[in-house]
Design an enzyme around this catalytic site. Structure first.
Site, PDB file in Angstrom:
ATOM      1  N   GLU A  14     -15.313 -67.482  37.236  1.00 53.38           N
ATOM      2  CA  GLU A  14     -15.701 -68.517  38.110  1.00 53.38           C
ATOM      3  C   GLU A  14     -14.340 -69.674  38.462  1.00 53.38           C
ATOM      4  O   GLU A  14     -14.015 -69.929  37.663  1.00 53.38           O
ATOM      5  CB  GLU A  14     -17.051 -69.161  37.791  1.00 53.38           C
ATOM      6  CG  GLU A  14     -18.128 -68.326  37.679  1.00 53.38           C
ATOM      7  CD  GLU A  14     -19.398 -68.881  37.356  1.00 53.38           C
ATOM      8  OE1 GLU A  14     -19.657 -70.000  37.671  1.00 53.38           O
ATOM      9  OE2 GLU A  14     -20.365 -68.037  36.720  1.00 53.38           O
TER      10      GLU A  14
ATOM     11  N   GLY B  78     -28.905 -70.742  38.644  1.00 57.74           N
ATOM     12  CA  GLY B  78     -30.151 -70.255  37.964  1.00 57.74           C
ATOM     13  C   GLY B  78     -30.805 -71.605  37.575  1.00 57.74           C
ATOM     14  O   GLY B  78     -31.991 -71.596  37.880  1.00 57.74           O
TER      15      GLY B  78
ATOM     16  N   ARG C 146     -24.000 -66.384  30.867  1.00 58.22           N
ATOM     17  CA  ARG C 146     -22.878 -66.615  30.725  1.00 58.22           C
ATOM     18  C   ARG C 146     -21.847 -65.485  31.362  1.00 58.22           C
ATOM     19  O   ARG C 146     -21.924 -64.356  30.911  1.00 58.22           O
ATOM     20  CB  ARG C 146     -22.344 -66.720  29.323  1.00 58.22           C
ATOM     21  CG  ARG C 146     -23.037 -67.878  28.599  1.00 58.22           C
ATOM     22  CD  ARG C 146     -23.030 -69.353  28.988  1.00 58.22           C
ATOM     23  NE  ARG C 146     -23.529 -70.289  28.240  1.00 58.22           N
ATOM     24  CZ  ARG C 146     -24.875 -70.693  28.632  1.00 58.22           C
ATOM     25  NH1 ARG C 146     -25.542 -69.893  29.477  1.00 58.22           N
ATOM     26  NH2 ARG C 146     -25.548 -71.603  27.768  1.00 58.22           N
TER      27      ARG C 146
ATOM     28  N   HIS D  85     -24.287 -68.710  40.790  1.00 56.07           N
ATOM     29  CA  HIS D  85     -24.321 -69.546  39.662  1.00 56.07           C
ATOM     30  C   HIS D  85     -25.421 -70.654  39.921  1.00 56.07           C
ATOM     31  O   HIS D  85     -25.139 -71.960  39.635  1.00 56.07           O
ATOM     32  CB  HIS D  85     -23.274 -70.327  38.864  1.00 56.07           C
ATOM     33  CG  HIS D  85     -23.276 -70.650  37.418  1.00 56.07           C
ATOM     34  ND1 HIS D  85     -22.151 -70.681  36.664  1.00 56.07           N
ATOM     35  CD2 HIS D  85     -24.459 -71.122  36.637  1.00 56.07           C
ATOM     36  CE1 HIS D  85     -22.372 -71.268  35.584  1.00 56.07           C
ATOM     37  NE2 HIS D  85     -23.910 -71.492  35.530  1.00 56.07           N
TER      38      HIS D  85
ATOM     39  N   ARG E 107     -35.377 -70.883  24.377  1.00 57.88           N
ATOM     40  CA  ARG E 107     -36.295 -71.435  25.550  1.00 57.88           C
ATOM     41  C   ARG E 107     -36.290 -70.516  26.916  1.00 57.88           C
ATOM     42  O   ARG E 107     -37.297 -70.302  27.306  1.00 57.88           O
ATOM     43  CB  ARG E 107     -35.641 -72.858  25.821  1.00 57.88           C
ATOM     44  CG  ARG E 107     -35.775 -73.761  24.754  1.00 57.88           C
ATOM     45  CD  ARG E 107     -35.389 -75.190  25.118  1.00 57.88           C
ATOM     46  NE  ARG E 107     -35.651 -76.070  24.113  1.00 57.88           N
ATOM     47  CZ  ARG E 107     -34.926 -76.475  23.127  1.00 57.88           C
ATOM     48  NH1 ARG E 107     -33.689 -75.648  23.147  1.00 57.88           N
ATOM     49  NH2 ARG E 107     -35.444 -77.391  22.300  1.00 57.88           N
TER      50      ARG E 107
ATOM     51  N   ASP F 144     -25.479 -63.845  38.061  1.00 49.58           N
ATOM     52  CA  ASP F 144     -25.267 -65.261  38.734  1.00 49.58           C
ATOM     53  C   ASP F 144     -24.198 -65.870  38.156  1.00 49.58           C
ATOM     54  O   ASP F 144     -23.667 -67.032  38.439  1.00 49.58           O
ATOM     55  CB  ASP F 144     -26.623 -65.814  38.252  1.00 49.58           C
ATOM     56  CG  ASP F 144     -26.773 -67.436  38.743  1.00 49.58           C
ATOM     57  OD1 ASP F 144     -26.635 -67.547  40.001  1.00 49.58           O
ATOM     58  OD2 ASP F 144     -26.962 -68.319  37.935  1.00 49.58           O
TER      59      ASP F 144
END
Length: 316
Positions: free
Chosen positions: A272, A292, A243, A290, A154, A267
């Site tokens: 993390e 997005g 990812r 992060h 998608r 991102d």
């Protein structure tokens, strides 16, 4: 029925759940406290911060549903949960456009050096204006360049739509067969145009693309390592808003230092929420924490979709 929205939920989604008779708690419970406190709830919804692993699932035998507000479910032991009879849901369609737009925010940033200019103008703009003007005078246009999309689900498809509108040549790869035709809606009038992108191998993308963007699930090892970086066109630009771990970060730093890669936008990160200091400080990397799917529109869509899934699960 009590639901813990541990990473938050849009107010509209929360209202939908409450009107359906659910109690919704939105105060975050720290990860290390969840094995005890999650036992008070029938369901939990998360984004990317909270992890729902086997140990937590075992500690909460009354848990009936896990919802993920977003695309990936890497932070949930999905098969194990389903094996315990727990419903697991995510919202794969709701954030695709927001992620795709961030990809292009980063691509435009890279070709015009905005990441570096925004760092240096506040410091040197008043005294070295002409020097900076010269330093950033060799920008390039995206139009006519080749964008390689690795992962054509998608999000990859939404990225392709924007790229086609910008005038880029798109080549796409996915592990699974996919429909290469994308439908582009022009303006508010809703005129629709179908465009077919070129299907490609991963090797072809690595060797021929001017820009590469990653949109795949996490795998056991880096998809882009030192070997792949060495095969890319010199000066390639990379974007990872998918990812952490898909790109070998240490190999990326070496490639940036050598000029093999001219720019990277990240991102997501290996470890993390504490990314490597070398990544955070590198002048050729544009960084976001992060985000997005972090637009108001996406979060509303996610909240509504997640609430609908939860209501259908318990009352459908």
């Amino acid at each position: 029925m009590k639901i813990l929205a541990n990473d938050g939920i849009d107010p509209i989604g929360k209202k939908m759940l409450e009107e359906a008779g659910f109690f919704v708690e939105t105060n975050n419970i720290p990860q290390d406290e969840l094995p005890v406190r999650l036992q008070e709830f029938d369901a939990i919804t998360v984004r990317s911060a909270t992890k729902v692993r086997k140990a937590l699932i075992d500690a909460c035998p009354g848990l009936k549903l896990i919802g993920r507000g977003g695309v990936g479910v890497d932070n949930i032991d999905v098969d194990y949960a389903k094996g315990k009879g727990i419903g697991v849901y995510n919202t794969p369609a709701s954030s695709s456009l927001s992620v795709a737009e961030l990809v292009f925010a980063q691509l435009f940033t890279g070709v015009r050096f905005l990441h570096d200019s925004n760092r240096k103008m506040p410091v040197d703009g008043g005294t070295k204006f002409n020097d900076l003007k010269k330093a950033y005078a060799k920008g390039v246009e995206l139009r006519g360049k080749t964008l390689g999309i690795v992962g054509f689900g998608r999000i990859g498809r939404e990225v392709a739509k924007i790229a086609i509108g910008v005038g880029m040549d798109v080549i796409a790869y996915d592990l699974f067969p996919f429909n290469p035709e994308v439908e582009i809606v022009l303006g508010t009038g809703g005129t629709k145009v179908n465009v077919t992108v070129k299907t490609s191998t991963l090797d072809e993308i690595i060797k021929t693309a001017d820009f590469i963007t990653l949109h795949t699930p996490f795998i056991d090892k880096a998809l882009i390592g030192a070997e792949e970086l060495a095969q890319m066109k010199k000066g390639v630009q990379l974007v990872n808003i998918s990812r952490g771990g898909l790109i070998d970060e240490l190999a990326l730093i070496e490639a940036l230092n050598s000029g093999q890669v001219s720019y990277a936008a990240l991102d997501v990160f290996d470890n993390e929420p504490t990314p490597r200091a070398e990544i955070l400080a590198h002048p050729k990397i544009s960084l976001t924490p992060h985000i997005g799917a972090a637009t108001n529109e996406a979060q509303e869509r996610i909240g509504v979709e997640l609430a609908s899934l939860i209501i259908a699960h318990f009352k459908g």
